[in-house]
Design an enzyme around this catalytic site. Sequence first.
Site, PDB file in Angstrom:
ATOM      1  N   SER A 109       4.940   2.346  -9.139  1.00 44.56           N
ATOM      2  CA  SER A 109       3.986   1.280  -8.768  1.00 44.56           C
ATOM      3  C   SER A 109       3.544   1.500  -7.333  1.00 44.56           C
ATOM      4  O   SER A 109       4.200   2.194  -6.571  1.00 44.56           O
ATOM      5  CB  SER A 109       4.678  -0.087  -8.883  1.00 44.56           C
ATOM      6  OG  SER A 109       5.811  -0.112  -8.008  1.00 44.56           O
ATOM      7  N   ASP A 110       2.427   0.921  -6.974  1.00 51.09           N
ATOM      8  CA  ASP A 110       2.004   1.005  -5.587  1.00 51.09           C
ATOM      9  C   ASP A 110       2.816  -0.024  -4.785  1.00 51.09           C
ATOM     10  O   ASP A 110       3.502  -0.883  -5.329  1.00 51.09           O
ATOM     11  CB  ASP A 110       0.486   0.740  -5.487  1.00 51.09           C
ATOM     12  CG  ASP A 110      -0.098   1.298  -4.199  1.00 51.09           C
ATOM     13  OD1 ASP A 110      -1.311   1.526  -4.149  1.00 51.09           O
ATOM     14  OD2 ASP A 110       0.685   1.527  -3.249  1.00 51.09           O
ATOM     15  N   TRP A 111       2.720   0.052  -3.505  1.00 58.26           N
ATOM     16  CA  TRP A 111       3.543  -0.699  -2.554  1.00 58.26           C
ATOM     17  C   TRP A 111       3.666  -2.192  -2.900  1.00 58.26           C
ATOM     18  O   TRP A 111       2.683  -2.923  -2.812  1.00 58.26           O
ATOM     19  CB  TRP A 111       2.950  -0.566  -1.153  1.00 58.26           C
ATOM     20  CG  TRP A 111       3.815  -1.122  -0.068  1.00 58.26           C
ATOM     21  CD1 TRP A 111       4.041  -2.451   0.201  1.00 58.26           C
ATOM     22  CD2 TRP A 111       4.566  -0.388   0.905  1.00 58.26           C
ATOM     23  NE1 TRP A 111       4.861  -2.578   1.273  1.00 58.26           N
ATOM     24  CE2 TRP A 111       5.220  -1.346   1.731  1.00 58.26           C
ATOM     25  CE3 TRP A 111       4.755   0.961   1.171  1.00 58.26           C
ATOM     26  CZ2 TRP A 111       6.049  -0.969   2.788  1.00 58.26           C
ATOM     27  CZ3 TRP A 111       5.577   1.329   2.219  1.00 58.26           C
ATOM     28  CH2 TRP A 111       6.227   0.377   3.018  1.00 58.26           C
TER      29      TRP A 111
END
Length: 728
Positions: free
Chosen positions: A264-266
């Site tokens: 996942s992104d941040w």
Amino acid sequence: MHDASITRLGPEPIALVEELLPRMTLREKLGQMTQHAYGVGDLEQAHRSVEQGDVGSFLNAGTLEIRNQLQRLAVEHTRLGIPLIFGRDVVHGFKTVFPIPLGQAASFDPALVERAAAAAAHEAAEAGVDWTFAPMVDVTRDPRWGRVAETCGEDPVLTAALGAAMVRGFQGQHLADGKHVAACAKHFAGYGASESGKDYNTTWIPEPLLRDVHLPPFKACVDAGVMSVMSAFNDLNGVPASVNAFLLQRVLKQEWGFSGLVVSDWAALMELLEHGVTEHPKQSALEAVRAGLDMEMATTTLRDHVGALVDEGLVSVASIDAAVRRILGVKYHLGLFDEPYRKPPTVSVALSAPHRAVARELARASVVLLKNHDGLLPLRRGLRKLAVVGPLAADGANQLGCWAFDGEAEASITLMDALASRLPEAEVSYVPGVSDTRSLDTSAFESTARVVASAELGIVCVGEDALLSGEAKCRAFLDLPGAQQALLERLGATGTPLVVIVMAGRPLLLEPVCQHAQALLYAWHPGTLGGEAITDLLTGAACPSGKLPISMPRAVGQIPVYYARRNTGRPPKADRTGVPKGTPLDPVDFDSSYLDLEVSPLFPFGFGLSYTNFGYAELRVTPPRAPIGSRISISVVVGNRGARRGTETVQLYVRDLVASMTRPIRELKGFRRVELDAGEQQTVSFELGPSDLAFTGRDLEPRVEPGRFQIWVGSDSNAALSASFELV
Ligand code: GLC
């Protein structure tokens, strides 16, 4: 010795992984699914988490020493000794910084882009990076969006070709050879369609558009063997990408058979609460596992809650094993089980001469010549007095662009550096004119004008600071920031001919700039060797060859403006050329146009001038009629009709004239760079297969339909030389 075998990511089970998995506790499995952001939070706690097997990866772990220290904790102080994998954003270079991806895209040169990625990988790998969060292959048609700088522009075919080239460059044939890194296609998917050009914003993309425009570059990366994919921040058609089972399970893992890991992104999982699709992190964890997310970046939703979900029977151990299998597989292919530690290089390749040479070549190929009135360029020999203006002409940091935090500004060759050293016989004076690109202070205008007035030629470098594009750097206006336009006008009034060079992370509104520029070069943010490269072009040592990877709008009101548009039922008839912007005319035509501006972009996709000129002839299509499924061959003769050697990017566009869905009036289906001596001709050939002519039909399935197709071949998306063929 690093593993020299060719890396093959695939569904085949890996013995080491299959032997390890059953020995892991659920807690250890959830640890593998957790990526810590180094330096965020308590460091001691981070060390303890590693020792407890609660972390499988770090991003931004910084130095080699820190990496090896963390790795020692994992390998020598945990029960199973599973190595960590270290990620970092090496997007367009590491120590040697290449042009921003949007600039690289203007090269239309996959082989050169691949070489740059390979150089970046080598520099990053020796610094302890295993995994880069690149290439970014989002397609966008909205220059207001700050991350347009990181894209390869508006076209899926160009983005797919360059994204796959970056994957090959980053990963190489032997991923575990200590010179390459695992790549990560991001941000999956549709992020470039963020509404109103605001970052992280909502995206509504009908499945046909998603499949025909936004997904193909990711598919190309998967086909190139990309080791990972990063899910995007945006909600796509109501479902945030990080928990979007249609994207992660259906398309990526089932349809495409992707065997790598999805990260996942941040903190995207924590953002589900803001999206309002979950009201507790435990629910977010359930959504994520069900959707097929494998690893969580920067937060610990999965680690904190999946254990309970398993106990409650809501999540199966099998689904956790599936995720961990992918993560361990990537670590295996990187050779981390054999060699978890990185030794410092005996001789560093950072900023090496070969890498600088690639950076200079790619920066040269990325600059687009948009105007050259009366052949002002290349600079004539014997120039005695030159004035160079603009903060960006002498700023080694800003020319690096966004995502260049490992770059070294002091290693940059600025435009001023290069001009001063390459024109010894000329007096080259420098004056900033404004303190920085955002300053509104005009107090230096008169002194600057005096310097320019007394010179034979002015070279004015305007544009955006690096921090005005990139993540979360969106703009509602696309004018030159600050007082730069006013400065340009003041300098235009001196009567000294001006060469304007724009450094920016996005298309800007150039009409006002063109009014004062006898010549105009668009250099994006050109990277470490930007000044050298631009000077190569100014002096004629090299010939401009860049082509626009994205349309240049006349006004923000046109956005989205792109070449591959549909025809509509009422295509614009009159082109309101020359209408003063914003002055509505009397409504006369009932067609798809504006009352107060022409509909065409100022410069179209694929456009770029040269110091020579190219002609096209003998366009042939064989066979002119063929059954569906056939391959169509196209050839054209390209000739250099000018007086000097130059490089042309031959572009092939296709239109499906009648189909069950409206089709773009043109789509790029092939491109080829050819270098020709003055007077030289070359036959360039393309082939069109069923996949080039397919589109997503009303039933959401890919299809090729019978009927007539028109093709164009030429220098840009307005190419005129045309022919047709028919599928029966
Ligand atoms: C950022 C970006 C992503 C990047 C990640 C790690 O928010 O969206 O592109 O790779 O975080 O830095």
